[in-house]
Design an enzyme around this catalytic site. Structure first.
Site, PDB file in Angstrom:
ATOM      1  N   PHE A 137       0.842  -1.195   0.000  1.00  0.00           N
ATOM      2  CA  PHE A 137       0.000   0.000   0.000  1.00  0.00           C
ATOM      3  C   PHE A 137       0.875   1.242   0.000  1.00  0.00           C
ATOM      4  O   PHE A 137       1.984   1.258   0.539  1.00  0.00           O
ATOM      5  CB  PHE A 137      -0.924  -0.023   1.219  1.00  0.00           C
ATOM      6  CG  PHE A 137      -1.922   1.099   1.251  1.00  0.00           C
ATOM      7  CD1 PHE A 137      -2.861   1.237   0.246  1.00  0.00           C
ATOM      8  CD2 PHE A 137      -1.905   2.025   2.286  1.00  0.00           C
ATOM      9  CE1 PHE A 137      -3.774   2.280   0.271  1.00  0.00           C
ATOM     10  CE2 PHE A 137      -2.821   3.065   2.329  1.00  0.00           C
ATOM     11  CZ  PHE A 137      -3.759   3.192   1.311  1.00  0.00           C
TER      12      PHE A 137
ATOM     13  N   ASP B 139       6.507  -3.438   8.826  1.00  0.00           N
ATOM     14  CA  ASP B 139       5.140  -3.083   8.429  1.00  0.00           C
ATOM     15  C   ASP B 139       4.314  -4.362   8.526  1.00  0.00           C
ATOM     16  O   ASP B 139       4.337  -5.211   7.639  1.00  0.00           O
ATOM     17  CB  ASP B 139       5.130  -2.511   7.015  1.00  0.00           C
ATOM     18  CG  ASP B 139       3.746  -2.003   6.597  1.00  0.00           C
ATOM     19  OD1 ASP B 139       2.748  -2.459   7.171  1.00  0.00           O
ATOM     20  OD2 ASP B 139       3.680  -1.157   5.680  1.00  0.00           O
TER      21      ASP B 139
ATOM     22  N   HIS C 190      -0.675  -6.328   7.616  1.00  0.00           N
ATOM     23  CA  HIS C 190      -1.383  -7.539   7.185  1.00  0.00           C
ATOM     24  C   HIS C 190      -1.163  -8.713   8.139  1.00  0.00           C
ATOM     25  O   HIS C 190      -1.651  -9.807   7.852  1.00  0.00           O
ATOM     26  CB  HIS C 190      -0.882  -7.984   5.804  1.00  0.00           C
ATOM     27  CG  HIS C 190      -1.284  -7.102   4.679  1.00  0.00           C
ATOM     28  ND1 HIS C 190      -0.984  -7.400   3.356  1.00  0.00           N
ATOM     29  CD2 HIS C 190      -1.956  -5.939   4.635  1.00  0.00           C
ATOM     30  CE1 HIS C 190      -1.452  -6.452   2.569  1.00  0.00           C
ATOM     31  NE2 HIS C 190      -2.040  -5.543   3.325  1.00  0.00           N
TER      32      HIS C 190
ATOM     33  N   GLN D 205      -7.547  -0.893  10.176  1.00  0.00           N
ATOM     34  CA  GLN D 205      -8.499  -0.424   9.160  1.00  0.00           C
ATOM     35  C   GLN D 205      -9.530  -1.526   8.885  1.00  0.00           C
ATOM     36  O   GLN D 205      -9.350  -2.683   9.252  1.00  0.00           O
ATOM     37  CB  GLN D 205      -7.691  -0.040   7.910  1.00  0.00           C
ATOM     38  CG  GLN D 205      -8.498   0.381   6.714  1.00  0.00           C
ATOM     39  CD  GLN D 205      -8.744  -0.764   5.742  1.00  0.00           C
ATOM     40  OE1 GLN D 205      -8.139  -1.835   5.852  1.00  0.00           O
ATOM     41  NE2 GLN D 205      -9.635  -0.549   4.792  1.00  0.00           N
TER      42      GLN D 205
ATOM     43  N   LYS E 298      -8.777  -5.175   7.779  1.00  0.00           N
ATOM     44  CA  LYS E 298      -7.690  -5.895   8.429  1.00  0.00           C
ATOM     45  C   LYS E 298      -8.205  -7.035   9.314  1.00  0.00           C
ATOM     46  O   LYS E 298      -9.353  -7.044   9.752  1.00  0.00           O
ATOM     47  CB  LYS E 298      -6.828  -4.941   9.245  1.00  0.00           C
ATOM     48  CG  LYS E 298      -6.163  -3.852   8.414  1.00  0.00           C
ATOM     49  CD  LYS E 298      -5.280  -4.433   7.318  1.00  0.00           C
ATOM     50  CE  LYS E 298      -4.443  -3.394   6.608  1.00  0.00           C
ATOM     51  NZ  LYS E 298      -5.219  -2.495   5.743  1.00  0.00           N
TER      52      LYS E 298
ATOM     53  N   ARG F 235       3.762  15.702  24.362  1.00  0.00           N
ATOM     54  CA  ARG F 235       3.856  15.728  25.822  1.00  0.00           C
ATOM     55  C   ARG F 235       4.814  14.646  26.327  1.00  0.00           C
ATOM     56  O   ARG F 235       5.036  13.643  25.663  1.00  0.00           O
ATOM     57  CB  ARG F 235       2.477  15.521  26.447  1.00  0.00           C
ATOM     58  CG  ARG F 235       1.466  16.602  26.121  1.00  0.00           C
ATOM     59  CD  ARG F 235       0.152  16.365  26.859  1.00  0.00           C
ATOM     60  NE  ARG F 235      -0.802  17.437  26.597  1.00  0.00           N
ATOM     61  CZ  ARG F 235      -1.878  17.330  25.804  1.00  0.00           C
ATOM     62  NH1 ARG F 235      -2.131  16.165  25.215  1.00  0.00           N
ATOM     63  NH2 ARG F 235      -2.681  18.349  25.620  1.00  0.00           N
TER      64      ARG F 235
ATOM     65  N   TYR G 288       0.023  21.413  29.276  1.00  0.00           N
ATOM     66  CA  TYR G 288       0.337  22.323  28.180  1.00  0.00           C
ATOM     67  C   TYR G 288       1.849  22.490  27.974  1.00  0.00           C
ATOM     68  O   TYR G 288       2.297  23.492  27.415  1.00  0.00           O
ATOM     69  CB  TYR G 288      -0.340  23.676  28.388  1.00  0.00           C
ATOM     70  CG  TYR G 288      -1.832  23.603  28.116  1.00  0.00           C
ATOM     71  CD1 TYR G 288      -2.307  23.336  26.838  1.00  0.00           C
ATOM     72  CD2 TYR G 288      -2.751  23.777  29.139  1.00  0.00           C
ATOM     73  CE1 TYR G 288      -3.664  23.243  26.587  1.00  0.00           C
ATOM     74  CE2 TYR G 288      -4.117  23.695  28.896  1.00  0.00           C
ATOM     75  CZ  TYR G 288      -4.563  23.425  27.620  1.00  0.00           C
ATOM     76  OH  TYR G 288      -5.908  23.327  27.371  1.00  0.00           O
TER      77      TYR G 288
ATOM     78  N   ARG H 152      -4.258  10.199  18.990  1.00  0.00           N
ATOM     79  CA  ARG H 152      -4.816   9.194  19.887  1.00  0.00           C
ATOM     80  C   ARG H 152      -6.075   8.555  19.297  1.00  0.00           C
ATOM     81  O   ARG H 152      -6.859   9.209  18.598  1.00  0.00           O
ATOM     82  CB  ARG H 152      -5.171   9.831  21.237  1.00  0.00           C
ATOM     83  CG  ARG H 152      -3.994  10.485  21.942  1.00  0.00           C
ATOM     84  CD  ARG H 152      -4.388  10.991  23.328  1.00  0.00           C
ATOM     85  NE  ARG H 152      -5.478  11.941  23.280  1.00  0.00           N
ATOM     86  CZ  ARG H 152      -5.327  13.259  23.268  1.00  0.00           C
ATOM     87  NH1 ARG H 152      -4.114  13.799  23.281  1.00  0.00           N
ATOM     88  NH2 ARG H 152      -6.375  14.060  23.252  1.00  0.00           N
TER      89      ARG H 152
END
Length: 410
Positions: free
Chosen positions: A102, A173, A176, A199, A202, A231, A238, A248
């Site tokens: 991909f 990767d 799959h 996704q 999958k 962070r 902050y 996230r």
């Protein structure tokens, strides 16, 4: 389109389908429904508003993969980008990638202002061929991204040996490869970092989502910071120490994934066993060659069941027409990518956003013959949810191929 002269015509020409089963995906029941409903009722839909469930899934996934750490994020493309950033790549650095995957495997390299270097495939597996890697290494090479394509493990022993020799990072990767194993280790846990996608297609899914796994304390700290707006634990809300963004996932996704993870081992076993059975069936058909599994002990996740097609034994029927006929017979299938990644307009045209690629790199000159044959003539995919069918279904897949062969050779 050719017309069949056999007594029972092909489904594409009005005959009955060979495969009668329907193959649903995703697979779920009231457990997933109730999990999501309960979360909705709490009103705590965000992360970190309800980060406990996200942390619970991360801990479960790390334990499942056998790593110290798992850091979730919004998708598998972002997980690759975070992994590359954590590895300390600099603008102009080179990253070795396969051309049959991909687009995100290569486009994320561009996103971190690095240069994808395409290395051809092993013709028997369609995975990155270690025999060609060293010739592609320069003094700018910083990392290798082996893709466990279709859920079949790459030759990690050879790839890691090369990486160690040249002091390169290895980012697996494993988009799959949920549940797949190489020499007793889960894929994604073998290199410096592993990247997963959740996704919708999958083998483990929440519609979208991604994950980075690692055993390295420093890499974990960096990826965790990058996915959480830069962070660090010792800082205030902050205080931002790194150039990260909010990547996230939500507790709703984590809740779905916790339930889906409970199903993964059984589903992986079923795909694995059906894949072996299909190997025996399709390997007996002239002109069809299942992919090699290599020599190492492994568990194949079978995100795709892939085989190589030889049109010379099918009356010179082009691959695209064969796939059309096979799909009409009820086999969930595809001819895969139309061309290797380096032939995408992104690389051929080099628009202004590809400023990280130096003038000395010309992708119009790249030629990976195995990948090109896989795209144009040979490679055919059967989708993972079809591998959750019965042995009778696998028999029907083979019968559909024989039916087509008989029809076109009359």
């Amino acid at each position: 389109m050719r017309e069949s002269t056999q007594t029972v015509p092909l489904a594409l020409h009005g005959g009955p389908k060979t495969v009668q089963s329907e193959f649903a995906w995703p697979i779920f029941d009231e457990r997933e429904v109730n999990t999501v409903a309960e979360l909705v009722r709490t009103g705590q839909w965000g992360n970190p508003d309800c980060a406990g469930l996200v942390a619970e899934f991360e801990a479960q996934f790390a334990a499942y993969c056998g790593t110290k750490y798992a850091i979730s994020c919004v998708n598998g493309s972002v997980s690759l980008r975070l992994a590359l950033m954590a590895c300390g790549v600099r603008p102009g650095d080179e990253v070795i990638v396969p051309p049959y995957t991909f687009i995100a495997t290569a486009s994320t390299v561009l996103e971190v202002n690095c240069v994808p270097v395409f290395v051809d495939l092993d013709p028997d597996t369609y995975n990155l061929d270690p025999a060609h890697i060293e010739a592609a290494i320069t003094d700018r090479t910083r990392a290798i991204i082996p893709v466990h394509f279709a859920g079949l493990p790459c030759d990690m022993d050879a790839i890691l040996a090369i990486a160690q020799r040249y002091n390169l990072r290895v980012i697996e990767d494993a988009a799959h490869a949920h549940g797949a194993e190489y020499r007793g280790r889960k894929l994604g846990s073998i290199g410096d970092l592993g990247s997963f996608s959740f996704q919708s297609s999958k083998n483990l899914t929440s519609g979208e989502g991604g994950m980075v796994i690692t055993n390295d304390d420093a890499l974990y700290r960096t990826v965790e910071s990058l996915r959480n707006v830069g962070r660090l634990p010792e800082g205030q809300w902050y205080d931002h120490f790194n150039p990260g963004c909010n990547y996230r996932i939500s507790p709703l996704q984590a809740g779905l994934l916790i339930e889906q993870l409970k199903r993964l081992d059984d589903q992986t076993r079923q795909r694995h066993e059906n894949g072996l059975y299909l190997d025996s069936l399709l390997g007996a058909i002239d002109g069809i060659r299942p992919m090699s599994r290599g020599d190492a002990p492994l568990v194949h996740a079978r995100h795709l069941y892939m085989f190589r097609y030889d049109n010379r034994v099918f009356g010179n029927l082009p691959k695209a027409e064969f796939v059309q006929m096979l799909a009409a017979e009820g086999v969930p299938c595809s001819g895969g990518y139309p061309h290797p990644l380096y032939k995408q307009p992104l690389f051929q045209n080099r628009n202004w956003m590809c400023y990280a690629i130096p003038d000395s790199v010309d992708y119009t000159d790249v030629h990976c013959p195995v990948a090109e044959r896989a795209c144009s003539d040979e490679g055919i995919w059967i989708f993972q949810h079809a591998l959750l069918g019965s042995r009778t279904d696998m028999d029907a897949f083979a019968e559909a191929i024989r039916k087509i062969q008989q029809a076109v050779n009359r």
